[in-house]
Enzyme design. Structure first.
Site, PDB file in Angstrom:
ATOM      1  N   LYS A 152      -8.833   6.957 -19.156  1.00 41.58           N
ATOM      2  CA  LYS A 152      -9.132   7.440 -20.501  1.00 41.58           C
ATOM      3  C   LYS A 152      -7.967   7.187 -21.464  1.00 41.58           C
ATOM      4  CE  LYS A 152     -12.818   8.587 -18.272  1.00 41.58           C
ATOM      5  NZ  LYS A 152     -13.061   9.864 -17.647  1.00 41.58           N
ATOM      6  N   ARG A 187       0.844  -1.205   0.000  1.00 41.46           N
ATOM      7  CA  ARG A 187       0.000   0.000   0.000  1.00 41.46           C
ATOM      8  C   ARG A 187       0.875   1.250   0.000  1.00 41.46           C
ATOM      9  NH1 ARG A 187      -1.882   2.014   4.417  1.00 41.46           N
ATOM     10  NH2 ARG A 187      -2.483   0.080   5.462  1.00 41.46           N
ATOM     11  N   TYR A 193     -16.133  18.365 -14.569  1.00 43.05           N
ATOM     12  CA  TYR A 193     -16.528  16.960 -14.744  1.00 43.05           C
ATOM     13  C   TYR A 193     -17.564  16.598 -13.670  1.00 43.05           C
ATOM     14  CZ  TYR A 193     -16.390  11.907 -14.436  1.00 43.05           C
ATOM     15  OH  TYR A 193     -16.755  10.584 -14.364  1.00 43.05           O
TER      16      TYR A 193
END
Ligand SMILES: *Cc1c(COP(=O)(O)O)cnc(C)c1O
Length: 371
Positions: A195, A47, A99
């Site tokens: 994206k 992590r 957004y």
């Protein structure tokens, strides 16, 4: 080094034990201590750091011309880390067409913790009027989603620098291939790597890239590693793999989008095309100054209204009716439906993520669908 070279080489290293040219995927969540309790590479627990994530963060850093990057499990997780790093009570100025996922995040998860105004940040007078003593951050998204508005990054930076306000730029639509906000004065760049970086519609991810390794950045790093919204080693591997072709893919997307925008712009059924690469775009000159390509997303409005927009979308054969963008396949969507009841998006607007199919096939499909 140039973008193409960085994309291929930054972060990747040949494996010392096997000579594997492609860096192996390190799935291990934990790392062995040496006799003196130290760790071989400073790696303790995945992590906090993992070799594949570190490699990914290196290539992201260099592509945006920053000094460090943090990778996240989604674009929204990256955005959230910025908001979580701020002192409670901080005032944020964000664009009115931010957004919608991040706008909703602020409105629903940060109400009562942070203050925010969604305004037309391109209007200097409006922007100046909204700067307050506790304003700590200006959020820029350019080109914006789905109206493809272009914000002058240099202008905003010049306006707010004296007030000690941080400037964050969501660079998802442009990618560093077309626009490098840090070189224009922004403090932080945010990406949905879901994206163009991922580029094949098969992984979720987000990233932040910083121009300075300061206290604020260390806070963001803490949110990343303590909050734990990190990408898996597998996702980091796939993302680093996709990034190797990012510059070539983005150029292909830009090329197709420019030609498609030109086709739609003169079509009798089309009321308006929103694409920064068209000279009719209200901020085409700003786009030309701060971008080296105009991106692969465009929106267009139909003369026949919402009904006609929905008819066209259903008649298309090659374009897939789906949300998201940046993948090799062309996608189209009725954006107002996606954004829900409080949307400001016109109901006759369709947004296209222009893929890497041959442009002749894309134009032919639109030609048969439009009246
Ligand atoms: C998709 C997107 C986001 C959110 O990213 P996720 O990976 O979906 O969490 C943020 N900003 C822009 C401009 C986007 O297109």
């Amino acid at each position: 080094m140039k973008t193409e070279t960085i994309a291929i080489h930054a972060g990747n290293h040949t494996d010392e034990t096997t000579g594997a040219v492609v860096q192996p995927i390190t799935m291990s969540t934990t790392f062995e201590r040496m006799e003196d309790s130290s760790f071989r590479e400073g790696l303790i627990y995945s992590r906090a750091a993992n070799p594949n994530r570190t490699s990914l963060e290196k290539v992201l850093t260099q592509l945006e011309g920053g000094v460090d990057a943090a990778a996240f499990s989604s674009g929204n997780a990256a955005g959230m880390s910025v908001f979580q790093s701020l002192q409670p009570g901080t005032h944020i100025i964000a664009p009115d067409d931010m957004y919608h996922g991040l706008r909703n995040q602020l409105k629903q998860l940060f109400a009562g913790i942070l203050e925010f105004d969604f305004i037309d940040i391109d209007n200097t007078e409006v922007l100046k009027a909204h700067i307050k003593a506790n304003t700590g951050l200006i959020w820029i998204e350019t080109p914006s989603n789905p109206l493809l508005k272009v914000t002058d990054i240099r202008k905003i930076v010049a306006l707010v620098k004296q007030h000690n306000i941080k400037v964050v730029c969501d660079n998802t639509f442009a990618t560093p291939v077309c626009q490098q906000p840090l070189s224009l004065g922004a403090d932080l760049v945010m990406h949905s790597t879901t994206k163009y970086f991922g580029g094949h519609s098969d992984l979720m991810g987000g990233a932040l890239i910083t121009v300075k390794n300061d206290d604020w950045w260390q806070k963001i790093r803490n949110v990343q590693t303590m909050g734990g919204a990190i990408p898996s080693p597998m996702d980091c591997y796939y993302l680093a793999r996709s990034i190797k072709t990012l510059p070539y893919r983005v150029r292909g997307h830009c090329h197709n989008a420019q030609l498609l925008a030109g086709f739609l712009d003169i079509h009798a059924s089309v009321e308006q095309v929103l694409y920064p690469g068209l000279s009719s775009h209200p901020n085409h000159n700003v786009a030309k100054q701060q971008m080296t390509g105009f991106g692969g997303v465009l929106s267009f409005c139909l003369k026949g209204g919402e009904q006609e927009a929905k008819r066209v979308i259903n008649k298309l054969k090659l374009f897939t009716k789906a949300t998201s963008l940046g993948g090799v396949e062309s996608l189209i969507e009725h954006r107002a439906t996606v954004e829900g009841p409080d949307t400001k998006t016109p109901f006759n607007l369709l947004r296209i993520s222009v893929g890497l199919e041959h442009i002749d096939d894309l134009i032919a499909d639109l030609e048969q669908a439009l009246l």
